[in-house]
Scaffold this active site. Structure first.
Site, mmCIF file in Angstrom:
data_model
loop_
_atom_site.group_PDB
_atom_site.id
_atom_site.type_symbol
_atom_site.label_atom_id
_atom_site.label_comp_id
_atom_site.label_asym_id
_atom_site.label_seq_id
_atom_site.Cartn_x
_atom_site.Cartn_y
_atom_site.Cartn_z
ATOM 1 N N HIS A 123 0.839 -1.197 0.000
ATOM 2 C CA HIS A 123 0.000 0.000 0.000
ATOM 3 C C HIS A 123 0.878 1.252 0.000
ATOM 4 O O HIS A 123 1.310 1.724 1.056
ATOM 5 C CB HIS A 123 -0.912 -0.013 1.223
ATOM 6 N N HIS A 133 1.557 5.212 -2.316
ATOM 7 C CA HIS A 133 1.087 6.187 -3.297
ATOM 8 C C HIS A 133 2.328 6.846 -3.910
ATOM 9 O O HIS A 133 3.064 7.536 -3.212
ATOM 10 C CB HIS A 133 0.205 7.248 -2.639
ATOM 11 N N ARG A 159 2.076 8.787 -6.800
ATOM 12 C CA ARG A 159 1.611 10.028 -7.437
ATOM 13 C C ARG A 159 1.945 10.120 -8.918
ATOM 14 O O ARG A 159 1.929 11.220 -9.481
ATOM 15 C CB ARG A 159 2.218 11.240 -6.717
ATOM 16 N N ASN A 168 -5.068 6.216 -7.219
ATOM 17 C CA ASN A 168 -5.554 7.599 -7.216
ATOM 18 C C ASN A 168 -4.522 8.563 -7.802
ATOM 19 O O ASN A 168 -4.024 9.479 -7.147
ATOM 20 C CB ASN A 168 -5.983 8.043 -5.816
ATOM 21 N N ASP A 179 -8.778 3.354 -3.204
ATOM 22 C CA ASP A 179 -8.225 3.895 -1.961
ATOM 23 C C ASP A 179 -8.069 5.408 -2.006
ATOM 24 O O ASP A 179 -7.616 5.981 -2.988
ATOM 25 C CB ASP A 179 -6.872 3.266 -1.656
ATOM 26 N N HIS A 189 -11.251 1.350 0.970
ATOM 27 C CA HIS A 189 -10.966 2.407 1.943
ATOM 28 C C HIS A 189 -12.202 2.512 2.823
ATOM 29 O O HIS A 189 -13.217 3.065 2.414
ATOM 30 C CB HIS A 189 -10.692 3.721 1.205
ATOM 31 N N HIS A 203 -5.474 -0.336 5.998
ATOM 32 C CA HIS A 203 -5.098 0.522 7.136
ATOM 33 C C HIS A 203 -6.110 0.520 8.295
ATOM 34 O O HIS A 203 -6.749 1.533 8.599
ATOM 35 C CB HIS A 203 -4.815 1.946 6.687
ATOM 36 N N ASP A 215 1.317 2.888 3.662
ATOM 37 C CA ASP A 215 0.423 3.913 3.122
ATOM 38 C C ASP A 215 1.219 5.182 2.832
ATOM 39 O O ASP A 215 0.752 6.305 3.101
ATOM 40 C CB ASP A 215 -0.740 4.190 4.070
ATOM 41 N N HIS A 251 3.211 14.481 0.141
ATOM 42 C CA HIS A 251 2.584 15.764 -0.180
ATOM 43 C C HIS A 251 3.642 16.858 -0.130
ATOM 44 O O HIS A 251 4.520 16.843 0.735
ATOM 45 C CB HIS A 251 1.455 16.101 0.795
#
Length: 426
Positions: A57, A59, A61, A91, A149, A176, A229, A302, A306
């Site tokens: 899991h 991300h 981007r 996502n 998710d 999710h 999660h 997870d 950012h």
């Protein structure tokens, strides 16, 4: 090319041993007490030699939000944390809801050559919760599971189709778990701390209601539901009941949810803002017990990068998410130091169980014939986790600038050394 790893303690899910490892090409050729000839020798004295970590899991981007991270920097961050296989969520922009995007993600990772990237495809087109994707095409393109998710699939009917459809292709669904009608614009756990801070909260029941629904749908369809999660004590009670009834359910927990409570937010640090949010001490204790008992199958990060400008905002405006790949090893080793798990359980939670869930027959174990994906870990090594060590484009970790204990000092992927900790001689 032959590589010999000598003098280390090999840690698998089912036991440990002092032995040497001979790697020939991309495979483990031999586990032995001898020292066969090799082109390269790595002395792992005083260190743990574990299967390369598998993070189900993350991300990355990429595509579309590469200013936060991309597949290249995500891969670099992963191997710096001992992780050799990653499953990025869908996502992105555009959403990974078709075979073209899936193939492009896999190709980018292969071109960089540091990790195996196994994409998680979206459950629904554009992640709008309305229509299931073409799971067959995406499975052929490399998708290993399906999840929206970041957003829940609100429709029970759509989730039913997703469980039935994924089962047909030997895959599974990750939801999710969030009942958005109970979120009420919340930014943290609803309770004592949210009241003190005057910040809107989200009750634990918004997770538990969705977990309950998905378990019932898995019972109906016979499909495999994986609960992402887990953050709530009652979610774990529901999962335990379902598993006892024979429902096909697995689940995961993150280091931040087995380490921190909502009290961390008393300083309004947006690096502790995540979804699901940090909860109470009883929830943390329940997750730690679930890891100890085997109720929780895997530890994931997870990893959610950012940009600084996004996190450096008022609490209610900052996005959810925390970095995790480079802090996975020290935070999991804290469980060992606290007596919650042992090294063998750590190997199970960070590699072996994920390999089983993902049906990766050549990963998750250090044994002859398996892929030479290996993390050499120094559990006592202390260091400053700072901007120089951080491989991500983003910096949204509350641990940045802190002293950590335990690290993957060497990471080997398919027989090739892909990371060495700076200034550490293994």
């Amino acid at each position: 090319m032959k590589t010999l790893i000598k003098n280390g303690t090999i840690v698998n899910h089912d036991g440990s041993q002092k032995a040497n490892i001979l790697i020939d090409g991309d495979k483990i050729a031999l586990i032995t007490a001898d020292e066969p000839a090799a082109d390269k020798i790595i002395d792992a004295s005083g260190k743990l030699v574990m299967p390369g970590l598998i993070d189900m899991h993350v991300h990355f981007r990429d595509p579309g939000l590469e200013y936060k991270d991309d597949i290249n920097t995500g891969s670099e961050t992963a191997v710096a944390g001992g992780v050799t296989t990653c499953c990025p969520m869908a996502n992105t922009n555009p959403v990974n809801d078709n075979a073209v995007v899936t193939r492009d993600m896999v190709a980018k990772a292969k071109a960089r050559g540091l990790i195996d990237l196994l994409p998680i495809g979206a459950i629904t087109s554009k992640m709008d919760g309305k229509k299931c994707v073409e799971m067959g095409d995406m499975t052929q393109a490399g998708a290993v599971a399906f999840s929206d998710d970041g957003l829940p699939v609100a429709s029970s009917d759509v989730m039913r189709y997703a469980l039935e459809y994924s089962k047909h292709f030997g895959s599974f669904v990750i939801n999710h778990s969030q009942d958005c009608s109970l979120c009420r614009g919340g930014h943290m756990n609803e309770g004592r701390v949210s009241a003190i801070l005057g910040i809107k909260g989200m009750p634990r029941e918004q997770e538990e209601i969705m977990v309950s629904r998905d378990l019932l749908l898995a019972k109906l369809t016979g499909g495999h539901i994986h609960i992402a999660h887990v953050s709530s004590e009652w979610s774990l009670k529901l999962i335990a009941q379902a598993r006892a009834a024979g429902i096909n359910v697995t689940c995961e927990a993150t280091p931040h949810h087995f380490t921190y409570t909502e009290d961390e937010l008393l300083g309004y640090d947006t690096n502790f803002k995540m979804s699901p949010p940090l909860r109470t001490r009883s929830d943390v204790d329940a997750i730690r017990e679930g890891l100890k008992s085997g109720l929780i199958d895997v530890i994931v990060t997870d990893h959610a990068p950012h940009h600084n400008d996004e996190k450096f905002l008022e609490f209610d405006k900052a996005p959810f998410g925390i970095l995790g790949l480079q802090t996975l090893v020290p935070m999991t080793l804290d469980l060992v130091r606290d007596g919650v798990i042992d090294y063998e359980k750590m190997a199970a939670l960070t590699s072996y169980n994920a390999a089983k869930i993902l049906k990766l027959k050549d990963k998750g174990v250090i044994a002859a014939g398996y892929l030479a994906d290996i993390a050499i870990i120094d559990p006592g090594f202390e260091y400053l986790y700072d901007k120089n060590l951080n491989k991500s484009k983003s910096q949204n970790s509350p641990l940045l600038g802190k002293m950590l204990k335990g690290a993957a000092v060497i990471t080997i992927k398919s027989g090739k050394t892909v990371f060495e900790f700076p200034n550490v001689v293994a």
